[in-house]
Design an enzyme around this catalytic site. Structure first.
Site, PDB file in Angstrom:
ATOM      1  N   GLY A 284      37.445  45.641  38.710  1.00  0.00           N
ATOM      2  CA  GLY A 284      36.033  45.758  39.053  1.00  0.00           C
ATOM      3  C   GLY A 284      35.226  45.769  37.768  1.00  0.00           C
TER       4      GLY A 284
ATOM      5  N   ASP B 166      40.915  23.837  59.747  1.00  0.00           N
ATOM      6  CA  ASP B 166      40.774  25.125  60.417  1.00  0.00           C
ATOM      7  C   ASP B 166      40.572  24.978  61.928  1.00  0.00           C
ATOM      8  OD1 ASP B 166      40.971  26.028  57.870  1.00  0.00           O
ATOM      9  OD2 ASP B 166      38.833  26.460  57.629  1.00  0.00           O
TER      10      ASP B 166
ATOM     11  N   CYS C 149      43.740  46.577  36.254  1.00  0.00           N
ATOM     12  CA  CYS C 149      42.544  46.535  35.415  1.00  0.00           C
ATOM     13  C   CYS C 149      41.676  47.768  35.670  1.00  0.00           C
ATOM     14  CB  CYS C 149      41.792  45.230  35.638  1.00  0.00           C
ATOM     15  SG  CYS C 149      40.615  44.914  34.311  1.00  0.00           S
ATOM     16  N   TYR C 150      40.475  47.602  36.236  1.00  0.00           N
ATOM     17  CA  TYR C 150      39.657  48.788  36.524  1.00  0.00           C
ATOM     18  C   TYR C 150      40.436  49.779  37.385  1.00  0.00           C
ATOM     19  CZ  TYR C 150      36.035  51.772  38.501  1.00  0.00           C
ATOM     20  OH  TYR C 150      35.304  52.855  38.900  1.00  0.00           O
TER      21      TYR C 150
ATOM     22  N   LYS D 205      43.815  29.912  53.494  1.00  0.00           N
ATOM     23  CA  LYS D 205      43.910  28.477  53.788  1.00  0.00           C
ATOM     24  C   LYS D 205      45.365  27.983  53.779  1.00  0.00           C
ATOM     25  CE  LYS D 205      41.362  24.769  54.403  1.00  0.00           C
ATOM     26  NZ  LYS D 205      40.140  24.736  55.221  1.00  0.00           N
TER      27      LYS D 205
ATOM     28  N   HIS E 171      45.666  41.237  34.392  1.00  0.00           N
ATOM     29  CA  HIS E 171      45.605  40.708  35.760  1.00  0.00           C
ATOM     30  C   HIS E 171      46.871  39.921  36.089  1.00  0.00           C
ATOM     31  CE1 HIS E 171      41.413  41.738  36.654  1.00  0.00           C
ATOM     32  NE2 HIS E 171      41.219  41.572  35.347  1.00  0.00           N
TER      33      HIS E 171
ATOM     34  N   GLU F 269      47.656  38.775  38.837  1.00  0.00           N
ATOM     35  CA  GLU F 269      47.393  37.839  39.924  1.00  0.00           C
ATOM     36  C   GLU F 269      46.926  36.470  39.439  1.00  0.00           C
ATOM     37  OE1 GLU F 269      45.725  40.480  39.141  1.00  0.00           O
ATOM     38  OE2 GLU F 269      43.555  40.234  39.309  1.00  0.00           O
TER      39      GLU F 269
END
Ligand code: XMP
Length: 510
Positions: A55, A227, A82-83, A366, A169, A171
């Site tokens: 954040g 979708d 992180c945060y 997705k 991070h 990710e």
């Protein structure tokens, strides 16, 4: 649903969705919830593990988002990123302060491979850092298990309590083996078993839909995009011909696409209605050259046509919307400038007589929607279809739209896509299409002068369509495409390739 659940508490970081995607890639189901989610609700969710996201704040600021310290007494493993890592340290009695040496970007990092987080990895690697603050005092019971030249606590752990933190991070792709680190937390620390897969999901979703719909009537606006097609497939498996799909063909699809969509659903036990409204749309668009006006006209007309068709059916019980998880997570922060008013089929509830909305893809990313499509038996071609904007070719014809221009663009675009697919580059270029500009220029063909349109080709690589780079299509291939288009398509005598990134450009031209 009978699968484990990991809770991601959102502190406003820019990579929140990415964390959730990575966790799902590890076959673990997770959801992103606001950091203010109450302890009561968390207990009800009964998560196998909790992840705090990054954040923009500083953990020591009074107004920074906090967690209820009670969360650390639930006996549930927690990973702070992180945060989230700093917040954990600060909340549990450590100290976070502003760093003299801030770290941004790829950073060489040393790992203690005895930590479960780094199990199976080497003791050195690159991580993606983005922080002004650092943890200078660890809370009691914690040890540092990774460091960089400037950051003494790049990762921390309290093995006994199963609390872990990473300053970087994991990710983002720039962190080497980041997904393995997340997986280690999930599997080695939390004891996740990897029980999230599309086969199970499809079956559960079908049962849930049946239970909800019973013998009710269901209506779905089918655009032919991924979708709405997957939603249609799911509903059709669940409730068969209680489902009616209305496909509004606005005449602004790619070449043959209207027929392809119809063909894709021809063998399904559903009520399929195709409305050929091309002329009607063209009539409304006559003389209009402003991009936003075009978009608005198409959006409104779409609703009208759909509404008229839906009225013929009468009241329905359920309206299906193809909302997917990124739309759900996106906080809709409010005041951002309108760059383009997106038109998506689905924004219809005010206009149709129905009782309830069903959003069967609401929890899926997705990639998962695509996997589900395959699971349900849709073709690879349909499931891997590149994104196509709601207003269709209308925003790829600069200025006023005429049937002649639509025909020209459809033919040129078809050749471009055919050639890209032939080389197999369609796997690497995430979106590519032709744009018919309003510019005409002088050329020479045979012995004669021509005064014809300039066609632009656009191809981009991107992960999220929020930013994009132009695809490096080989010159020889561009040459072949260019030559085929000017020879085979009338009224085009010049072809340019768009070499701008997004930003400052956008992917579409209008
Ligand atoms: P831009 O042009 O904004 O496009 O960079 C980003 C992505 O969004 C698609 N796009 C749309 N999709 N309705 C949609 O469903 C729309 O009105 C629309 N406009 C743009 C575009 O094709 C790209 O993938």
């Amino acid at each position: 649903m009978a699968h484990q659940y990991v809770l991601i508490l959102d502190f406003g970081g820019q990579y929140n969705q990415l964390i959730a995607r990575r966790v799902r890639e590890c076959n673990v189901y997770c959801e992103v919830k606001p950091y203010k989610t109450s302890i009561e609700e968390i207990k009800k969710l009964n998560p196998t593990g909790i992840i705090f996201t990054g954040g923009p704040n500083s953990a020591y600021d009074e107004n920074a988002p906090k967690v209820d310290p009670e969360i650390f007494n639930l006996g549930i493993p927690v990973l702070g990123l992180c945060y989230g890592c700093q917040l954990m340290a600060q909340t549990l009695g450590g100290n976070v302060k502003n760093a003299d040496a801030k770290e941004f970007g790829k950073t060489e990092t040393n790992f203690n491979t005895d930590s479960l987080l780094f199990k199976g990895l080497s003791d050195k690697g690159i991580t993606w850092m983005s922080h002004n603050d650092f943890i200078d005092v660890l809370p009691e019971g914690f040890t540092s298990v990774a460091h960089t030249a400037d950051c003494p606590v790049a990762a921390m752990e309290n093995v006994e309590k199963k609390f872990y933190g990473m300053q970087y991070h994991p990710e983002v792709n720039h962190t080497e083996n980041g997904t393995i680190m997340l997986k280690n937390f999930l599997y080695e620390v939390c004891g996740c078993v990897g029980d999230w897969n599309m086969e199970n999901y499809a079956q559960t979703a079908i049962n849930d839909i049946r239970e909800k719909v019973k013998d009710g009537k269901v209506l779905l606006a089918l655009s032919g995009g991924v979708d709405s097609s997957v939603a249609a497939a799911l509903l059709s498996k669940a409730v068969g011909n209680q489902l009616t799909c209305i496909f509004v063909d606005h005449g602004l699809m790619r070449k043959n696409e209207g027929d392809e969509v119809e063909a894709a659903f021809a063998d399904w036990d559903i009520n399929f209605i195709r409305v050929n409204a091309g002329e009607q749309f063209l009539g409304k668009l006559a003389g209009v050259d402003d991009p936003e006006t075009k978009r608005k006209i198409i959006g409104e007309e779409f609703i009208r046509v759909f509404e008229a068709e839906a009225k013929k059916i009468g009241a329905v019980d359920f309206l299906v919307q193809g909302t997917i998880y990124p739309d759900v997570i996106e906080s809709g922060a409010g005041d951002a400038a309108v760059i383009k008013s997106h038109h998506n089929v689905g924004g219809l509830p005010d206009y149709v007589d129905f009782k309830e909305i069903i959003e069967p893809l609401r929890l899926l990313f997705k990639d998962e929607v695509r996997q589900l499509g395959i699971e349900l038996g849709l073709s690879e071609k349909l499931v891997w279809r590149q994104p196509f904007p709601g207003p269709g070719l209308a925003i790829r014809i600069i200025g006023e739209i005429t049937q002649e221009k639509i025909d020209i663009l459809q033919d040129a675009d078809y050749i471009f896509r055919e050639e890209i697919a032939l080389t197999g580059l369609d796997k690497d270029i995430h979106q590519y299409f032709a744009v018919l500009t309003s510019m005409r220029s002088v050329g020479v063909m045979g012995d004669g002068r021509t005064y014809d349109y300039t066609l632009a080709l656009r191809g981009v690589t991107t992960t999220d369509f929020m930013t994009a780079d132009f695809a490096r299509i080989p010159y020889d291939l561009l040459a072949k495409i260019s030559s085929r288009i000017v020879n085979e398509v009338k009224c085009i005598n010049r072809i340019v390739y768009d070499v701008t990134t997004k930003p400052p450009s956008t992917i579409e031209w209008e």
